[in-house]
Design a protein around this motif. Structure first.
Motif, PDB file in Angstrom:
ATOM      1  N   HIS A   9     -22.051 -58.648  26.750  1.00  0.00           N
ATOM      2  CA  HIS A   9     -22.236 -59.223  28.083  1.00  0.00           C
ATOM      3  C   HIS A   9     -23.528 -60.030  28.146  1.00  0.00           C
ATOM      4  CE1 HIS A   9     -20.926 -59.174  32.364  1.00  0.00           C
ATOM      5  NE2 HIS A   9     -22.206 -59.419  32.586  1.00  0.00           N
ATOM      6  N   SER A  10     -24.579 -59.514  27.523  1.00  0.00           N
ATOM      7  CA  SER A  10     -25.845 -60.254  27.502  1.00  0.00           C
ATOM      8  C   SER A  10     -25.695 -61.580  26.762  1.00  0.00           C
ATOM      9  CB  SER A  10     -26.948 -59.413  26.855  1.00  0.00           C
ATOM     10  OG  SER A  10     -27.271 -58.298  27.653  1.00  0.00           O
ATOM     11  N   PHE A  11     -24.853 -61.595  25.727  1.00  0.00           N
ATOM     12  CA  PHE A  11     -24.561 -62.846  25.023  1.00  0.00           C
ATOM     13  C   PHE A  11     -23.954 -63.860  25.992  1.00  0.00           C
ATOM     14  CE2 PHE A  11     -21.262 -65.411  22.939  1.00  0.00           C
ATOM     15  CZ  PHE A  11     -21.988 -66.058  21.945  1.00  0.00           C
ATOM     16  N   GLY A  12     -23.010 -63.407  26.806  1.00  0.00           N
ATOM     17  CA  GLY A  12     -22.402 -64.305  27.784  1.00  0.00           C
ATOM     18  C   GLY A  12     -23.398 -64.807  28.808  1.00  0.00           C
ATOM     19  N   ILE A  13     -24.295 -63.929  29.252  1.00  0.00           N
ATOM     20  CA  ILE A  13     -25.338 -64.342  30.191  1.00  0.00           C
ATOM     21  C   ILE A  13     -26.261 -65.369  29.532  1.00  0.00           C
ATOM     22  CG2 ILE A  13     -27.280 -63.544  31.590  1.00  0.00           C
ATOM     23  CD1 ILE A  13     -24.503 -62.645  32.575  1.00  0.00           C
ATOM     24  N   MET A  14     -26.544 -65.172  28.250  1.00  0.00           N
ATOM     25  CA  MET A  14     -27.369 -66.143  27.526  1.00  0.00           C
ATOM     26  C   MET A  14     -26.678 -67.504  27.455  1.00  0.00           C
ATOM     27  SD  MET A  14     -28.810 -63.705  24.434  1.00  0.00           S
ATOM     28  CE  MET A  14     -29.682 -65.038  23.581  1.00  0.00           C
ATOM     29  N   CYS A  15     -25.369 -67.504  27.238  1.00  0.00           N
ATOM     30  CA  CYS A  15     -24.635 -68.772  27.201  1.00  0.00           C
ATOM     31  C   CYS A  15     -24.693 -69.474  28.554  1.00  0.00           C
ATOM     32  CB  CYS A  15     -23.186 -68.526  26.788  1.00  0.00           C
ATOM     33  SG  CYS A  15     -22.954 -68.120  25.039  1.00  0.00           S
ATOM     34  N   ARG A  16     -24.633 -68.705  29.639  1.00  0.00           N
ATOM     35  CA  ARG A  16     -24.772 -69.291  30.978  1.00  0.00           C
ATOM     36  C   ARG A  16     -26.182 -69.844  31.170  1.00  0.00           C
ATOM     37  NH1 ARG A  16     -21.976 -68.845  35.197  1.00  0.00           N
ATOM     38  NH2 ARG A  16     -23.707 -68.292  36.577  1.00  0.00           N
ATOM     39  N   TRP A  17     -27.170 -69.083  30.743  1.00  0.00           N
ATOM     40  CA  TRP A  17     -28.565 -69.523  30.850  1.00  0.00           C
ATOM     41  C   TRP A  17     -28.788 -70.841  30.111  1.00  0.00           C
ATOM     42  CZ3 TRP A  17     -31.855 -68.098  26.307  1.00  0.00           C
ATOM     43  CH2 TRP A  17     -33.164 -68.579  26.414  1.00  0.00           C
ATOM     44  N   LEU A  18     -28.231 -70.946  28.916  1.00  0.00           N
ATOM     45  CA  LEU A  18     -28.403 -72.148  28.108  1.00  0.00           C
ATOM     46  C   LEU A  18     -27.492 -73.291  28.550  1.00  0.00           C
ATOM     47  CD1 LEU A  18     -28.480 -70.345  24.651  1.00  0.00           C
ATOM     48  CD2 LEU A  18     -30.429 -71.535  25.685  1.00  0.00           C
ATOM     49  N   GLY A  19     -26.416 -72.946  29.262  1.00  0.00           N
ATOM     50  CA  GLY A  19     -25.450 -73.959  29.673  1.00  0.00           C
ATOM     51  C   GLY A  19     -24.646 -74.520  28.522  1.00  0.00           C
ATOM     52  N   VAL A  20     -24.361 -73.677  27.508  1.00  0.00           N
ATOM     53  CA  VAL A  20     -23.698 -74.189  26.306  1.00  0.00           C
ATOM     54  C   VAL A  20     -22.229 -73.797  26.196  1.00  0.00           C
ATOM     55  CG1 VAL A  20     -25.845 -74.291  24.993  1.00  0.00           C
ATOM     56  CG2 VAL A  20     -24.449 -72.211  24.901  1.00  0.00           C
ATOM     57  N   ALA A  21     -21.781 -72.818  26.997  1.00  0.00           N
ATOM     58  CA  ALA A  21     -20.398 -72.358  26.857  1.00  0.00           C
ATOM     59  C   ALA A  21     -19.936 -71.731  28.164  1.00  0.00           C
ATOM     60  CB  ALA A  21     -20.277 -71.345  25.714  1.00  0.00           C
ATOM     61  N   GLY A  33     -28.095 -64.063  20.163  1.00  0.00           N
ATOM     62  CA  GLY A  33     -27.029 -63.419  20.920  1.00  0.00           C
ATOM     63  C   GLY A  33     -25.792 -63.233  20.064  1.00  0.00           C
ATOM     64  N   VAL A  34     -25.123 -62.081  20.237  1.00  0.00           N
ATOM     65  CA  VAL A  34     -23.898 -61.791  19.487  1.00  0.00           C
ATOM     66  C   VAL A  34     -22.849 -61.242  20.445  1.00  0.00           C
ATOM     67  CG1 VAL A  34     -25.224 -61.338  17.391  1.00  0.00           C
ATOM     68  CG2 VAL A  34     -24.574 -59.420  18.847  1.00  0.00           C
ATOM     69  N   ASN A  35     -21.601 -61.653  20.248  1.00  0.00           N
ATOM     70  CA  ASN A  35     -20.532 -61.220  21.149  1.00  0.00           C
ATOM     71  C   ASN A  35     -19.679 -60.126  20.512  1.00  0.00           C
ATOM     72  OD1 ASN A  35     -19.298 -61.211  23.599  1.00  0.00           O
ATOM     73  ND2 ASN A  35     -18.044 -63.023  23.256  1.00  0.00           N
ATOM     74  N   HIS A  36     -20.357 -59.181  19.852  1.00  0.00           N
ATOM     75  CA  HIS A  36     -19.678 -57.987  19.354  1.00  0.00           C
ATOM     76  C   HIS A  36     -20.614 -56.806  19.606  1.00  0.00           C
ATOM     77  CE1 HIS A  36     -21.960 -59.576  15.848  1.00  0.00           C
ATOM     78  NE2 HIS A  36     -22.163 -58.307  15.553  1.00  0.00           N
ATOM     79  N   HIS A  37     -20.360 -55.670  18.970  1.00  0.00           N
ATOM     80  CA  HIS A  37     -21.147 -54.470  19.261  1.00  0.00           C
ATOM     81  C   HIS A  37     -21.800 -53.914  17.995  1.00  0.00           C
ATOM     82  CE1 HIS A  37     -20.414 -53.843  23.531  1.00  0.00           C
ATOM     83  NE2 HIS A  37     -19.229 -54.388  23.313  1.00  0.00           N
ATOM     84  N   PRO A  38     -22.870 -54.570  17.534  1.00  0.00           N
ATOM     85  CA  PRO A  38     -23.555 -54.085  16.331  1.00  0.00           C
ATOM     86  C   PRO A  38     -24.350 -52.811  16.568  1.00  0.00           C
ATOM     87  CG  PRO A  38     -24.778 -55.903  17.295  1.00  0.00           C
ATOM     88  CD  PRO A  38     -23.499 -55.787  18.072  1.00  0.00           C
ATOM     89  N   VAL A  97     -34.047 -56.191  24.459  1.00  0.00           N
ATOM     90  CA  VAL A  97     -32.678 -56.066  23.970  1.00  0.00           C
ATOM     91  C   VAL A  97     -31.751 -56.001  25.180  1.00  0.00           C
ATOM     92  CG1 VAL A  97     -31.056 -54.752  22.560  1.00  0.00           C
ATOM     93  CG2 VAL A  97     -33.496 -54.760  21.969  1.00  0.00           C
ATOM     94  N   GLY A  98     -30.749 -56.878  25.218  1.00  0.00           N
ATOM     95  CA  GLY A  98     -29.776 -56.882  26.308  1.00  0.00           C
ATOM     96  C   GLY A  98     -28.476 -56.235  25.866  1.00  0.00           C
ATOM     97  N   THR A  99     -27.911 -55.375  26.701  1.00  0.00           N
ATOM     98  CA  THR A  99     -26.708 -54.625  26.338  1.00  0.00           C
ATOM     99  C   THR A  99     -25.433 -55.345  26.772  1.00  0.00           C
ATOM    100  OG1 THR A  99     -26.402 -53.363  28.394  1.00  0.00           O
ATOM    101  CG2 THR A  99     -28.044 -52.536  26.813  1.00  0.00           C
ATOM    102  N   GLY A 100     -24.317 -54.745  26.404  1.00  0.00           N
ATOM    103  CA  GLY A 100     -23.029 -55.159  26.922  1.00  0.00           C
ATOM    104  C   GLY A 100     -22.832 -54.633  28.335  1.00  0.00           C
ATOM    105  N   GLY A 101     -21.682 -54.960  28.918  1.00  0.00           N
ATOM    106  CA  GLY A 101     -21.402 -54.497  30.273  1.00  0.00           C
ATOM    107  C   GLY A 101     -20.067 -55.029  30.768  1.00  0.00           C
ATOM    108  N   PRO A 102     -19.611 -54.531  31.922  1.00  0.00           N
ATOM    109  CA  PRO A 102     -18.302 -54.913  32.451  1.00  0.00           C
ATOM    110  C   PRO A 102     -18.368 -56.121  33.381  1.00  0.00           C
ATOM    111  CG  PRO A 102     -19.213 -53.165  33.788  1.00  0.00           C
ATOM    112  CD  PRO A 102     -20.236 -53.450  32.710  1.00  0.00           C
TER     113      PRO A 102
END
Length: 359
Positions: free
Chosen positions: A138-150, A250-255, A85-90
């Protein structure tokens, strides 16, 4: 069992009968509520299973990796994969931009050397049939970078700046037939809008059409009740072939932020102890109080959280425990399909089989 992993030497060695769960702490040492909420959610599941775990002589070990400050990522087991599980972050989602001066860095200065190792970890999780990655904010954003999709775009004044509080996401048409998210779609009604708890500086804007291997689950809306915006807010990369449960999501909110009275009490204690400054405290307090003041919003947030994090998390933890027990020849009477996983709009918590019958 819970432990922090601050250096590569701290990483736990495998133990027979111990199921490993990894938390990727993306907070870079900053104060936060999300990391503790993730650990608490895992602890709650384990507590619910205490007697069954004891009968099977199994244990769950949660290890939190300080990946942005040198811990290195967890190892993905060749035989049994890993639940992560990847968390959010600054800070900026591109660690190279976090020089302490860039407007989107939030004062963070970091060495970007950690990112390739984390990408390799993501590759291993994706490739392994028992690899699970649930990424938050933040982990969602890192995943998007990893995938190169956004690409990450700092939300400017034209978007109202930081998106914070109870907002909306719009489910995509793909969710209507998705093996798991169709249950959320059916409860979202004609609008296909779901409530989310936001705290994000960045929009993730897709480059072009997503590759066929990646499914968009939701997009932003431009304000509650507004039109659908371009930012991607939920995506699925892989799913379990047996039941269709997302396993790379990946989700870009805080569930992870549930039980807001408890979160508010924790926030107040940390502020009183001087662990967080006034500005951070007031921003989070406002977000939590908004949720508390709106009973319907609270219920809708719980529904979203159940499908975007807690249901998949519980499913995969139960599945991995069952497989571990079976491999060791130990008793395990529970099955991930028939154990309650997700809350529906009525407040009932249903199993996967019950969801199929009820919705």
């Amino acid at each position: 069992m819970y432990q922090r992993v601050r250096t590569r030497e701290d990483a736990p060695a495998p133990e027979a009968g111990t199921l490993e769960v990894a938390v990727l702490d993306m907070n870079h040492g900053w104060p936060n509520l999300g990391h503790a909420a993730v650990v608490r959610s895992l602890r709650q599941v384990v507590c619910d299973l205490r007697s069954t775990l004891a009968d099977a002589d199994l244990r769950v070990r949660v290890s939190s990796y300080d990946v942005r400050r040198g811990s290195g990522p967890p190892a993905v087991g060749a035989d049994d994969g890993l639940l992560c599980v990847g968390t959010g972050g600054p800070g900026h989602l591109d660690p190279r931009r976090n020089d302490g001066c860039d407007p989107g860095s939030q004062g963070i200065t970091e060495d970007p050397a950690w990112e390739p190792d984390v990408f390799r970890c993501f590759d291993a999780l994706r490739a392994h049939p028992e690899g699970v990655l649930l990424g938050i904010c933040h982990s969602f954003g890192i995943m998007c970078r990893w995938l190169g999709v956004a690409d990450a775009h700092l939300r400017g004044p034209e978007k109202g700046g930081k998106s914070a509080g109870i907002m909306e996401n719009a489910l995509t048409p793909a969710t209507r037939t998705h093996p798991w998210f169709r249950f959320l779609s059916q409860q979202a009604g004609v609008s296909q809008r779901i409530a989310v708890l936001d705290s994000r500086l960045y929009d993730l804007l897709p480059h072009d059409e997503l590759p066929a291997t990646v499914t968009a689950i939701a997009h932003e809306t431009l304000g509650v009740g507004g039109p659908i915006g371009p930012a991607l807010t939920m995506l699925e990369v892989e799913r379990d072939p047996a039941d269709g449960m997302p396993r790379i999501l990946g989700v870009n909110h805080h569930p992870e932020i549930v039980n807001r009275p408890r979160q508010l009490a924790l926030l107040r204690r940390r502020h009183a102890a001087g662990k967080i400054d006034d500005r951070w405290y007031e921003e989070r307090r406002h977000t939590l109080m908004e949720a508390l003041d709106d009973r319907n919003g609270e219920q809708q947030l719980a529904l979203t959280s159940s499908f975007s994090l807690h249901g998949p998390l519980r499913y995969h933890l139960l599945r991995r425990l069952r497989l571990t027990a079976e491999a060791l020849g130990r008793p395990w009477p529970l099955h991930e399909r028939t154990t309650p996983l997700a809350m529906i709009a009525s407040g009932e918590v249903l199993s996967l089989d019950e969801l199929g019958a009820a919705l």
